[in-house]
Write an enzyme that holds these catalytic residues in place. Sequence first.
Site, PDB file in Angstrom:
ATOM      1  N   GLU A   1      52.626  16.650  31.789  1.00  0.00           N
ATOM      2  CA  GLU A   1      54.062  16.588  31.538  1.00  0.00           C
ATOM      3  C   GLU A   1      54.426  16.859  30.083  1.00  0.00           C
ATOM      4  O   GLU A   1      55.546  17.251  29.786  1.00  0.00           O
ATOM      5  CB  GLU A   1      54.630  15.243  31.979  1.00  0.00           C
ATOM      6  CG  GLU A   1      53.966  14.054  31.338  1.00  0.00           C
ATOM      7  CD  GLU A   1      54.120  12.781  32.167  1.00  0.00           C
ATOM      8  OE1 GLU A   1      55.179  12.579  32.758  1.00  0.00           O
ATOM      9  OE2 GLU A   1      53.156  11.986  32.203  1.00  0.00           O
ATOM     10  N   VAL A   2      53.480  16.647  29.187  1.00  0.00           N
ATOM     11  CA  VAL A   2      53.732  16.963  27.784  1.00  0.00           C
ATOM     12  C   VAL A   2      54.123  18.430  27.625  1.00  0.00           C
ATOM     13  O   VAL A   2      54.802  18.809  26.671  1.00  0.00           O
ATOM     14  CB  VAL A   2      52.476  16.586  26.955  1.00  0.00           C
ATOM     15  CG1 VAL A   2      51.320  17.513  27.272  1.00  0.00           C
ATOM     16  CG2 VAL A   2      52.745  16.551  25.478  1.00  0.00           C
TER      17      VAL A   2
END
Lengths: 301, 301, 253, 253
Positions: free
Chosen positions: D52-53
Amino acid sequence: MHKNRLSKVMTMAEAIDRFVADGATVALGTSLEPLIPFAAGHELIRQRRQDLELVGPISDSLFDELIGAGCVRRITAAWVGNVSEGLGHCYRRAAEQGIPRSIEIHDHTNFSISMALWAAAWNVPFLPARTLLGSDILRTNPNVREVDGLVHISAVRPDVTILHVQRCDAQGRAHAWGPLGISEEAGLAAERVIISCEELVDPAVTLSDPNRILLPETKVVAVVHEPGGAHPSPVQGFWKRDHALDNAYAAESRTREGYEAWLKRWVLDVPDRKTYMTMVEVDSILITGNRPSEPVNFADE
Amino acid sequence: MHKNRLSKVMTMAEAIDRFVADGATVALGTSLEPLIPFAAGHELIRQRRQDLELVGPISDSLFDELIGAGCVRRITAAWVGNVSEGLGHCYRRAAEQGIPRSIEIHDHTNFSISMALWAAAWNVPFLPARTLLGSDILRTNPNVREVDGLVHISAVRPDVTILHVQRCDAQGRAHAWGPLGISEEAGLAAERVIISCEELVDPAVTLSDPNRILLPETKVVAVVHEPGGAHPSPVQGFWKRDHALDNAYAAESRTREGYEAWLKRWVLDVPDRKTYMTMVEVDSILITGNRPSEPVNFADE
Amino acid sequence: MSDAYTSQELMIAVAAREIRDRELVFVGMRLPIVAYAVARNTHAPNARGLFEVGLMRDHAASSYLGTMGDPPNVAGALWATRMSNVMALMAQGGVDLGFIGGAEVDRYGNLNTSYVGPPERPRVKLPGSGGGADIAILSRRWVTLMTHERRRLVERVSFITSPGHGDGSPDWRRRHGLLGGGPAAIITTLCVFRFPSGGGEAYVDTVHPGSTLAEVREMTGWDVSVGADVGETPPPTAAELREIRQRSTVGSQ
Amino acid sequence: MSDAYTSQELMIAVAAREIRDRELVFVGMRLPIVAYAVARNTHAPNARGLFEVGLMRDHAASSYLGTMGDPPNVAGALWATRMSNVMALMAQGGVDLGFIGGAEVDRYGNLNTSYVGPPERPRVKLPGSGGGADIAILSRRWVTLMTHERRRLVERVSFITSPGHGDGSPDWRRRHGLLGGGPAAIITTLCVFRFPSGGGEAYVDTVHPGSTLAEVREMTGWDVSVGADVGETPPPTAAELREIRQRSTVGSQ
């Protein structure tokens, strides 16, 4: 060609003093685990900022530190803790016991906080999304609500977004690389942006690659040349993550006394980032290799 | 490390044959004036695709050419014409007289077509925006409507988005630079993506800079090595815009007969892009200079 | 350099003067591209240009542009990005001035670039909005440039692509939720129209040298209002002409 | 290499087997990062990891990761981008499998990572969702890993951060508009729970070597259902253990 542009370079102390007021809504740690502007956070603490609303997705221990220092009125975030341990001890003390002060919590998810910032960037009151359905966050956060099988996520508009990047020029053209998290929307949504950077470079460097410029310079009000300004979080090409120091924070902040000792040692007794970096064991975390991106050709003739 | 990945490289004829069906919704020209995938458009004409819905912002004369060739059922775009002259003569004939066939028109603005694609990318039925208020486009496009002082823009989901880029590897990791228009959202929103590129490069080149990779490779189904595939539109670092040829199209397409002669000469009688490029006066439009981007360091240790 | 100038050169000079120093200008294509260059190199050295293709610049491109996405407009840009980011700035009120082209304009500054005649079977299908409606709705103020002909300056446009002051009633834009301030001027081959603050009907502010109010009335499709203090449009200065002529004009079409 | 293994190593091996070849996996932090590496280097050579980064990878990072954004996870990535682009793929159903951590889970697979006790004055303030709720709602199926304790496996979580199968009623997720399929398994230190297709209540599918059903019952906060054909969890293979031990384990905290 750029002689008419005033430089925006200043110290972190000056940037925080001029551009972050008590009560401000501040976005920090928008790249999630890397590039967290810890130096800016520490300066907020040293200048005793009060009643801040912190906005972010996951910003390792930075929000926990600011909560412990009593700077925070509201958390608008997906996750607050420290990545080494999970639980944020200052966050717990504030939420559970009101120590050092009670805080308001607007829970988000990573996706929903991104949408809240895109809503502000496009100047609409909300964006709809497919997340949060079935989650009790719909019950506790007044800024998200279910409408016709979607969730409408209200805009979150930071007064200021603070970003740490690898390089920037004096006019505020920032190059960041690696995963970007929600940095772009946090910058676009904000009234103004403060940039801290590892390297202060000539505009010839930044303008050689306008695609890598993260935000329009018109949003940027301050550029702080602050090597190590994201420590202990990692900076691609510059710094590994300082696992040991993050672990130490997790352990020391378990008690209020431990946190206060940590705060005194690493923030209150430290005048600036330059001094802070002399206290860090840099050899083990410095990135010395080179893994260059292949250039592209912007020629027009 | 990448030996398990099947190459997606194929000819334009094969890519169009396999991945664009009659009746498909196709996004093209999503970078506006540059990087328009004319080679793909010409192959759509040669393969006699029917009943297409074309999606885009402004794509110089490409949509006009496809309309003239009778490939198009519906236009979902902000602007159709040719940049040299403004008016699109094939578009006029189709809309005013049904020649060669009548078309349905869903008018957008540049902003609203971008939002329609972001809506599809995030899989929501609409996104709200502050544009279109007070415009008669609200009366004629059934997919935009005013709700509580905002305009809800319905999602537009291309079956396929076709992008021309500067370089790409065999697995579909595309590097594009210069202004990107709505290419990113058009790619993310699409069921699948076809890439044509000036240079087919080793993955070591594309993976040296993962920030410049435009889209997840999982969306890309075909990579076509097609130098000059955007001609007469410009490609930063490779080709200037061929103003003369675009002007010629504008003039020749004024009459149906002129258009048909143009079509025969430049599309129907041309087997492929390689042959097409032998017909172009390349000396005046080839970019030979070098204006390299300053590399960044992705090192991790 | 000759003191004579074409009406197109005058229009560009007038358009350039609409740009104030330090403003962010949504430039668009053709004449406004040259107007931005003129302003940047004369009275507005800190004006920035924004282009919907996804560019921001602080100086004009060094050579001829057929489109805003041509390579010389990208080289040296301050930002190369997505259109939706550029639109975000405008939706926030960050764009001070926009330029919009049009095929037809009416007395309230509404522009038509979509359909002449009924949309289901138009007499003329025009190319459409592009970013025109976005600029018309969201920029703080905007200006349009147009050849002064009766068929272009019409009583009422048959289709409002880019809204001006709507039906001309007080505060029409605010009442309809339009964030930007609307049209500030119509620059034609004969004169400059301006609008009262708060909207309403265009009035003749200045008439170009060599033209007359009578001619303006004759060539306009509505009963023209005239400002209290109608003057003559100042001709291009030597500096303006020099800047204009340094660039191949782009408006030959 | 020793044949002995820790319960953490077994959990990683079981998690790795949830990953099928060619799948796109939303990886998350700690044990799942190692699980992705194991799967990629054993039975699922074409599995891709999504973070998700803002990262996509087709192979594991070459050295220890304290976070998903650590430099070794970026070097050699297939895509470094914004979180909202990663979430777009997941919202479209493009993520086959996600991993989510949790402090509490209930019999229907709902996870709490927000509040123990009333949100306005919680007994324990947990860190919050992060991307957990997004993965729970949008990935095609997901798995959670948890230390098997009575205080963690509870009858009913006090706060649903990441919805599983809700109240366990048929088709609860579809009726509430959740796009993804929900939890497929709960991997604990004692056993593996699975769910009936279409949702409902977790049942014990396999018990880890050295553990017993009685122990599982004892340590679970609800009256445990047991699958028709409950077996023993296959221990880590030599290849799995080798991959696990090549990486510093990340779950020591």
